[in-house]
Motif scaffolding. Structure first.
Motif, PDB file in Angstrom:
ATOM      1  N   ILE A  34       0.688  -1.514   0.034  1.00  0.00           N
ATOM      2  CA  ILE A  34       0.283   0.008  -0.281  1.00  0.00           C
ATOM      3  C   ILE A  34       1.086   0.957  -0.219  1.00  0.00           C
ATOM      4  O   ILE A  34       0.642   2.095  -0.524  1.00  0.00           O
ATOM      5  CB  ILE A  34      -0.985  -0.404   1.472  1.00  0.00           C
ATOM      6  CG1 ILE A  34      -2.001  -1.547   1.569  1.00  0.00           C
ATOM      7  CG2 ILE A  34      -1.424   1.341   1.051  1.00  0.00           C
ATOM      8  CD1 ILE A  34      -3.203  -1.821   2.340  1.00  0.00           C
ATOM      9  N   LEU A  37       2.242   1.167  -3.216  1.00  0.00           N
ATOM     10  CA  LEU A  37       1.242   1.900  -4.794  1.00  0.00           C
ATOM     11  C   LEU A  37       0.963   3.307  -4.354  1.00  0.00           C
ATOM     12  O   LEU A  37       0.267   4.972  -5.599  1.00  0.00           O
ATOM     13  CB  LEU A  37      -0.450   1.106  -4.223  1.00  0.00           C
ATOM     14  CG  LEU A  37      -0.028   0.312  -5.270  1.00  0.00           C
ATOM     15  CD1 LEU A  37      -1.080  -1.022  -4.281  1.00  0.00           C
ATOM     16  CD2 LEU A  37       0.322   0.024  -6.367  1.00  0.00           C
ATOM     17  N   GLU A  38       0.940   3.816  -2.768  1.00  0.00           N
ATOM     18  CA  GLU A  38       1.155   5.253  -2.253  1.00  0.00           C
ATOM     19  C   GLU A  38       1.808   6.615  -3.058  1.00  0.00           C
ATOM     20  O   GLU A  38       1.106   7.180  -3.543  1.00  0.00           O
ATOM     21  CB  GLU A  38       0.622   5.447  -1.080  1.00  0.00           C
ATOM     22  CG  GLU A  38       0.017   6.712  -0.757  1.00  0.00           C
ATOM     23  CD  GLU A  38       0.097   6.918   1.163  1.00  0.00           C
ATOM     24  OE1 GLU A  38      -0.053   7.860   1.677  1.00  0.00           O
ATOM     25  OE2 GLU A  38      -0.097   6.096   1.983  1.00  0.00           O
ATOM     26  N   LEU A  41       1.512   6.825  -6.980  1.00  0.00           N
ATOM     27  CA  LEU A  41       0.066   7.266  -7.537  1.00  0.00           C
ATOM     28  C   LEU A  41      -0.003   8.364  -7.266  1.00  0.00           C
ATOM     29  O   LEU A  41       0.201   8.874  -6.195  1.00  0.00           O
ATOM     30  CB  LEU A  41      -1.203   5.925  -6.807  1.00  0.00           C
ATOM     31  CG  LEU A  41      -1.468   4.839  -7.848  1.00  0.00           C
ATOM     32  CD1 LEU A  41      -2.455   4.251  -6.660  1.00  0.00           C
ATOM     33  CD2 LEU A  41      -2.296   5.206  -9.403  1.00  0.00           C
ATOM     34  N   SER A  55      -7.756   7.929  -7.917  1.00  0.00           N
ATOM     35  CA  SER A  55      -6.287   7.385  -7.445  1.00  0.00           C
ATOM     36  C   SER A  55      -5.987   6.320  -6.334  1.00  0.00           C
ATOM     37  O   SER A  55      -5.879   5.224  -6.648  1.00  0.00           O
ATOM     38  CB  SER A  55      -5.340   8.768  -7.444  1.00  0.00           C
ATOM     39  OG  SER A  55      -3.961   8.099  -7.181  1.00  0.00           O
ATOM     40  N   LEU A  59      -5.310   2.381  -6.230  1.00  0.00           N
ATOM     41  CA  LEU A  59      -5.141   2.073  -5.160  1.00  0.00           C
ATOM     42  C   LEU A  59      -5.553   0.865  -4.685  1.00  0.00           C
ATOM     43  O   LEU A  59      -4.933  -0.358  -4.313  1.00  0.00           O
ATOM     44  CB  LEU A  59      -4.308   2.667  -4.052  1.00  0.00           C
ATOM     45  CG  LEU A  59      -3.361   2.344  -3.196  1.00  0.00           C
ATOM     46  CD1 LEU A  59      -3.363   3.439  -2.778  1.00  0.00           C
ATOM     47  CD2 LEU A  59      -4.410   1.561  -2.145  1.00  0.00           C
ATOM     48  N   THR A  63      -4.326  -3.719  -5.360  1.00  0.00           N
ATOM     49  CA  THR A  63      -3.948  -4.057  -4.180  1.00  0.00           C
ATOM     50  C   THR A  63      -5.217  -5.820  -3.717  1.00  0.00           C
ATOM     51  O   THR A  63      -4.308  -6.333  -3.701  1.00  0.00           O
ATOM     52  CB  THR A  63      -3.884  -3.204  -2.916  1.00  0.00           C
ATOM     53  OG1 THR A  63      -3.682  -2.331  -2.994  1.00  0.00           O
ATOM     54  CG2 THR A  63      -3.759  -3.788  -2.118  1.00  0.00           C
TER      55      THR A  63
END
Length: 312
Positions: A34, A37-38, A41, A55, A59, A63
């Protein structure tokens, strides 16, 4: 339908072994995914609301897809093993999606140390995000019981519920969404839109499990508190902003005739909270888990008479 044997072993493994080491803990690994990806993005922190929402939604979707692919592969490998290997291995892996032992230990610590208020505050800081420096004895006890009762659903009942419906994939995807909510589901400038989809999805996934937990807490209330007062707790379930956590908290507060209060946010129940009553909340959790397992066992046996037997 998932065989109840797996659920009993899952609870047993969790209570005996507790949380796995951080390096291999699924929730920690999901959290790292996570975070990655944060970082990659875009998040304009509310400047472009639609972009942030899209966005953040991406995520969540990515995930879930990654977890689905990985766990589906692992699950297929386990099921292909002989049952005397597959059953305990399946249960062991499933146990990493629940936090029964850790929930009990973390929430019980401040209650057991309540006679030394400063030590109790140190322990309660580990389980709540609020400022505890000015809390008195009653509010420290309240914070511990609040955390315990609020997490009956997402730490125990919900992962088992989704395992019953969808196997390991269901439990791990639930845990992923719950972790997303814990990490980015905040109503601040950075996450209000970016984390909105994850937060709402977590609310949706908890709708049924929270009400199952509530029903079982009422059903078992004569064994740890007062049944009639537990029913009165239904009048207070909407006092919290969350559509789910108020159910379990309000039922336990009223059944035990105690007050659970987060100052300036909510107040549940009306009785005096004591160390002895606070400890009874742990009995309520245990009875709820037992009732859940027994209820599912009855349902499974009823259906097994009309269908072929399977461990998974």
């Amino acid at each position: 339908m998932l065989n109840p044997i797996i659920l009993y072993l899952t609870i047993l493994f969790d209570r005996l072994l507790g949380e796995p080491p951080e390096k291999i803990h699924p929730t920690v690994l999901i959290g790292k995914l996570i975070l990655y990806l944060e970082r990659v993005l875009p998040n304009t922190e509310g400047k472009h609301k639609i972009l942030d929402f899209i966005s953040g939604s991406l995520l969540v979707i990515v995930t879930i897809l990654i977890i689905f692919i990985i766990i589906s592969f692992i699950e297929s490998l386990i099921i292909s093993l002989p049952f005397y290997l597959s059953i305990p291995l399946y249960s062991l892996i499933l146990s990493t999606t629940i936090g029964y032992k850790s929930l009990i230990e973390f929430c019980k610590a401040p209650i057991l140390k309540i006679d030394d208020l400063e030590e109790a505050k140190k322990e309660v800081r580990k389980i709540v995000s609020r400022d505890v420096s000015n809390l008195d004895r009653d509010h420290v006890l309240s914070a511990a019981v609040e955390s315990l009762t609020e997490n009956i659903t997402d730490s125990i009942i919900a992962p088992l519920f989704y395992a019953i419906l969808f196997g390991l994939k269901g439990a791990f995807i639930y845990r992923a969404v719950n972790t997303i909510d814990a990490m980015i589901g905040y109503k601040n400038r950075r996450y209000f839109y970016f984390g909105k989809f994850g937060a709402r999805l977590d609310d949706i996934l908890n709708l049924i499990p929270a009400r199952i937990s509530c029903s079982l807490l009422i059903l078992t209330s004569p064994l740890y508190g007062n049944f009639k007062k537990a029913l009165l707790g239904l009048r207070e379930v909407n006092k919290l902003e969350s559509p789910n956590s108020g159910y379990t908290m309000a039922i336990v507060a009223n059944a035990l005739d105690i007050t659970l209060e987060k100052i300036n946010y909510y107040k549940l129940g009306s009785g005096k909270i004591t160390k002895e009553k606070a400890l009874k909340a742990f009995l309520a959790v245990d009875l709820t888990v037992i009732a859940f397992l027994l209820l599912y066992t009855i349902i499974f046996l009823a259906f097994s008479f009309s269908s072929s037997f399977s461990y998974f």
